[in-house]
Design a protein around this motif. Sequence first.
Motif: not given
Length: 210
Positions: A67, A69, A119-120, A123-124, A127, A129-131, A133
Motif C-alpha cells: 500500500k 504510495k 498513486e501506489y 500498482p495492480s 486495476d 488505480a489499485g495496488h 495484492s
Amino acid sequence: MGYSRFEPAIQARAAWNAGKTVGTKRPLTQKQIWAIRFHLDREGRLRDKALFDLAIDSKLRGCDLVKIKIGDVVAGTDIRTRAIVVQQKTNRRVQFELTADVRSTLLSWLERRGGSTSEYLFPSRIDHAGHTSTRQYARLVDEWVTAIGLRKSEYGTHSLRRTKAAMIYRATGNIRAIQILLGHTKIENTVRYLGVDVEDALLLAERTEI
C-alpha cells in the motif's frame, strides 16, 4: 457448522498442516539477498527488484508494503532517506530507512513507472488505480526464493520482514531497537518474532566484559 473432533469423519481426515512447514519463516542471509538481486537483474525484473529491496529495508508486513504510495518515498525529485507509514495492524506510525542502493533501485523503477505522488508505488496489473495484492506479493516471494534454490515452504513474505531485523539483532543484541523498527507494541512480541532464546542471551553476556 463444523465437525466434532469425536466424529469418525474428522478422525480420518488429515490435518491441514500435514507435511507442511508451519511457524516462523526463516530470514534471508546476506548471500541469499545478493543471489535474489542477481537473479532479478539478470531477468530484467526492475519492478520486482524494487519491491524486494523495499521489503528488506522497510521491514514492513506485506499488507503495509503493497500500500506504499509514491509520495511516501519521494521528496521532490529525490528518494527519501527515511519514510513513515501507518501500520494497518496496529494503526501506529513506523519509520524506516532507505539505504543508497535501495534508493537507486526505487529511482530507476519510478523513472520507468512514472505516476503521481498519490498513486501506489506498485500498482495492480488488473486495476491500475489499485495496488499489488498481498497474494500476488506472496507468489512473487515464492518465485524469488525458488529461483535461488530455496524451499518456499521455509520462506515467505515474513522472511523479508525479519531479514534486516535479525541482522541488526545479531550485530547489536538491542531488542528495544528492533521493537521500534518492527513497530511492535510489546517487546515480548519482538522476542518471539526473532526467536530469541536462552542461548542468545548467554552469548551476549559472554561477549560483555566488565
